[in-house]
Scaffold this motif. Sequence first.
Motif, PDB file in Angstrom:
ATOM      1  N   ALA A  12      -9.484   2.847   2.680  1.00  0.00           N
ATOM      2  CA  ALA A  12     -10.182   1.577   2.851  1.00  0.00           C
ATOM      3  C   ALA A  12     -11.692   1.751   2.793  1.00  0.00           C
ATOM      4  N   LEU A  13     -12.162   2.994   2.775  1.00  0.00           N
ATOM      5  CA  LEU A  13     -13.593   3.234   2.612  1.00  0.00           C
ATOM      6  C   LEU A  13     -14.030   2.980   1.170  1.00  0.00           C
ATOM      7  N   ASN A  14     -13.055   3.017   0.254  1.00  0.00           N
ATOM      8  CA  ASN A  14     -13.360   2.819  -1.164  1.00  0.00           C
ATOM      9  C   ASN A  14     -12.681   1.603  -1.762  1.00  0.00           C
ATOM     10  N   SER A  15     -11.526   1.249  -1.217  1.00  0.00           N
ATOM     11  CA  SER A  15     -10.750   0.135  -1.761  1.00  0.00           C
ATOM     12  C   SER A  15     -10.367  -0.800  -0.625  1.00  0.00           C
ATOM     13  N   PRO A  16     -10.754  -2.087  -0.670  1.00  0.00           N
ATOM     14  CA  PRO A  16     -10.432  -3.005   0.430  1.00  0.00           C
ATOM     15  C   PRO A  16      -8.939  -3.085   0.689  1.00  0.00           C
ATOM     16  N   ARG A  17      -8.569  -3.260   1.970  1.00  0.00           N
ATOM     17  CA  ARG A  17      -7.153  -3.262   2.335  1.00  0.00           C
ATOM     18  C   ARG A  17      -6.390  -4.432   1.743  1.00  0.00           C
ATOM     19  N   PHE A  18      -7.077  -5.492   1.335  1.00  0.00           N
ATOM     20  CA  PHE A  18      -6.363  -6.630   0.770  1.00  0.00           C
ATOM     21  C   PHE A  18      -6.128  -6.471  -0.736  1.00  0.00           C
ATOM     22  N   CYS A  19      -6.499  -5.329  -1.289  1.00  0.00           N
ATOM     23  CA  CYS A  19      -6.197  -5.024  -2.686  1.00  0.00           C
ATOM     24  C   CYS A  19      -4.949  -4.142  -2.763  1.00  0.00           C
ATOM     25  N   ASN A  20      -4.117  -4.390  -3.766  1.00  0.00           N
ATOM     26  CA  ASN A  20      -2.957  -3.527  -4.032  1.00  0.00           C
ATOM     27  C   ASN A  20      -2.061  -3.382  -2.808  1.00  0.00           C
ATOM     28  N   THR A  21      -1.619  -4.498  -2.270  1.00  0.00           N
ATOM     29  CA  THR A  21      -0.807  -4.476  -1.048  1.00  0.00           C
ATOM     30  C   THR A  21       0.682  -4.642  -1.341  1.00  0.00           C
ATOM     31  N   GLY A  22       1.098  -4.424  -2.557  1.00  0.00           N
ATOM     32  CA  GLY A  22       2.495  -4.656  -2.899  1.00  0.00           C
ATOM     33  C   GLY A  22       3.449  -3.567  -2.484  1.00  0.00           C
ATOM     34  N   THR A  23       2.940  -2.441  -1.951  1.00  0.00           N
ATOM     35  CA  THR A  23       3.806  -1.347  -1.522  1.00  0.00           C
ATOM     36  C   THR A  23       3.466  -0.965  -0.089  1.00  0.00           C
ATOM     37  N   PHE A  24       4.375  -0.231   0.547  1.00  0.00           N
ATOM     38  CA  PHE A  24       4.163   0.174   1.936  1.00  0.00           C
ATOM     39  C   PHE A  24       3.000   1.156   2.017  1.00  0.00           C
ATOM     40  N   MET A  25       2.026   0.853   2.872  1.00  0.00           N
ATOM     41  CA  MET A  25       0.821   1.670   3.049  1.00  0.00           C
ATOM     42  C   MET A  25       0.094   1.898   1.725  1.00  0.00           C
ATOM     43  N   ARG A  26       0.347   1.024   0.754  1.00  0.00           N
ATOM     44  CA  ARG A  26      -0.247   1.131  -0.587  1.00  0.00           C
ATOM     45  C   ARG A  26       0.102   2.457  -1.264  1.00  0.00           C
ATOM     46  N   LEU A  27       1.309   2.938  -0.953  1.00  0.00           N
ATOM     47  CA  LEU A  27       1.823   4.127  -1.630  1.00  0.00           C
ATOM     48  C   LEU A  27       2.099   3.811  -3.098  1.00  0.00           C
ATOM     49  N   PRO A  28       2.213   4.833  -3.941  1.00  0.00           N
ATOM     50  CA  PRO A  28       2.570   4.591  -5.338  1.00  0.00           C
ATOM     51  C   PRO A  28       3.934   3.913  -5.446  1.00  0.00           C
ATOM     52  N   ARG A  29       4.078   3.057  -6.430  1.00  0.00           N
ATOM     53  CA  ARG A  29       5.362   2.421  -6.722  1.00  0.00           C
ATOM     54  C   ARG A  29       6.056   3.268  -7.773  1.00  0.00           C
ATOM     55  N   LEU A  30       7.166   3.924  -7.388  1.00  0.00           N
ATOM     56  CA  LEU A  30       7.869   4.829  -8.286  1.00  0.00           C
ATOM     57  C   LEU A  30       9.330   4.439  -8.410  1.00  0.00           C
ATOM     58  N   GLU A  31       9.943   4.843  -9.491  1.00  0.00           N
ATOM     59  CA  GLU A  31      11.369   4.635  -9.693  1.00  0.00           C
ATOM     60  C   GLU A  31      12.062   5.954 -10.020  1.00  0.00           C
ATOM     61  N   THR A  32      11.483   7.042  -9.573  1.00  0.00           N
ATOM     62  CA  THR A  32      12.089   8.354  -9.746  1.00  0.00           C
ATOM     63  C   THR A  32      12.117   9.059  -8.399  1.00  0.00           C
ATOM     64  N   THR A  33      13.137   9.850  -8.175  1.00  0.00           N
ATOM     65  CA  THR A  33      13.249  10.590  -6.911  1.00  0.00           C
ATOM     66  C   THR A  33      12.668  11.989  -7.017  1.00  0.00           C
ATOM     67  N   GLU A  34      12.210  12.367  -8.189  1.00  0.00           N
ATOM     68  CA  GLU A  34      11.736  13.742  -8.396  1.00  0.00           C
ATOM     69  C   GLU A  34      10.561  14.059  -7.482  1.00  0.00           C
ATOM     70  N   GLY A  35      10.717  15.116  -6.692  1.00  0.00           N
ATOM     71  CA  GLY A  35       9.638  15.580  -5.843  1.00  0.00           C
ATOM     72  C   GLY A  35       9.420  14.781  -4.572  1.00  0.00           C
ATOM     73  N   LEU A  36      10.251  13.771  -4.315  1.00  0.00           N
ATOM     74  CA  LEU A  36      10.042  12.924  -3.137  1.00  0.00           C
ATOM     75  C   LEU A  36      10.747  13.476  -1.907  1.00  0.00           C
ATOM     76  N   ASP A  37      10.098  13.302  -0.761  1.00  0.00           N
ATOM     77  CA  ASP A  37      10.723  13.586   0.531  1.00  0.00           C
ATOM     78  C   ASP A  37      11.316  12.325   1.146  1.00  0.00           C
ATOM     79  N   PHE A  38      10.634  11.199   0.960  1.00  0.00           N
ATOM     80  CA  PHE A  38      11.137   9.932   1.484  1.00  0.00           C
ATOM     81  C   PHE A  38      10.820   8.812   0.510  1.00  0.00           C
ATOM     82  N   ALA A  39      11.594   7.743   0.619  1.00  0.00           N
ATOM     83  CA  ALA A  39      11.381   6.567  -0.220  1.00  0.00           C
ATOM     84  C   ALA A  39      11.506   5.310   0.631  1.00  0.00           C
TER      85      ALA A  39
END
Length: 320
Positions: A12-39
């Motif tokens: 939030a020091l660089n990007s306002p919190r009201f931008c890109n709020t479509g994912t949890f904690m503004r995490l990347p939106r992915l459709e692959t499980t490769e390399g993930l620990d949690f989804a």
Amino acid sequence: MKETKLNQPASALNSPRFCNTGTFMRLPRLETTEGLDFAIIGVPFDTASSFRTGSRFGPSAIRSISALIKPNNVNLQVNVLENLNGADYGDINIVPGYIEPTFQNIENGLQEIVDAGVIPIIFGGDHSISLPNLRAIAKKHGPVALVHFDSHADINEEVFGQRHNHGTPFRRAVEEGLIDPNHTIQIGMRGSLYDPNEHKIAEEELGFRLIPAHKVREMGFEALIQEIKQRVGDKKVFLTFDIDFVDPAYAPGTGTPEVGGFTSYETLTVIRALKDLNFVGCDIVEVAPQYDPTEMTAFMAANVGFEFISMLALHKKLEK
């Protein structure tokens, strides 16, 4: 071995919190499980609600307000994404108005995530979705221990003559062999009942340990935490959290609120004290945001999710 790049939320020091709020904690939106620990997975389904609907809007509300959450958990002393790789996997395509086809979609959608060794964190939706969630979990891990925070036991035989409802999932889970009753514990039940023996049924017929809200107050939270740990033991655990465990003074946005519940501080304290358990999944359900214009109910749910991720992060940190 290819090094996995760990995902961090935007600062939030660089990007306002009201931008890109479509994912949890503004995490990347992915459709692959490769390399993930949690989804993070949304299940916007409320057809099985018996009173006020609206929890279909829970996942989007939780994601939106989660922009307030920063990655460092001071209590557990972890940066949740310094040792873990996580992403928002989007929503399961549910079938509004149709329970069993939706359950099949949920199970199928979760199965590839669970089979890949990724821990699902599921935002509902009403509590009926715990049944297909557990079906997917049990296919991978066998019958699991269940730690259930709620104001209702959800063990009815039928509701409105139907076997699938948000008041029936844990009876079905026992019948289907998805959970181990001897390692299952239900916490926080309160309010008036149609059947005065409901709590006895949970313990004597289904084999659970049930600690109602007034007993929690009598025994104290330290004793509660110890009892949860002793009940679960070293079993793999699924955490199911109904937001109405929290008193409606702190989380009013839910379909069947019950007074006499727990504060937000008490709730988070108990959850993070379970950091030593071997969690394989979690769902957080019954957030109905239209009944809470303050967004505090969704924020409470987001923080429960954050504490769960923090516990996973602590495990990973200690493994290194």
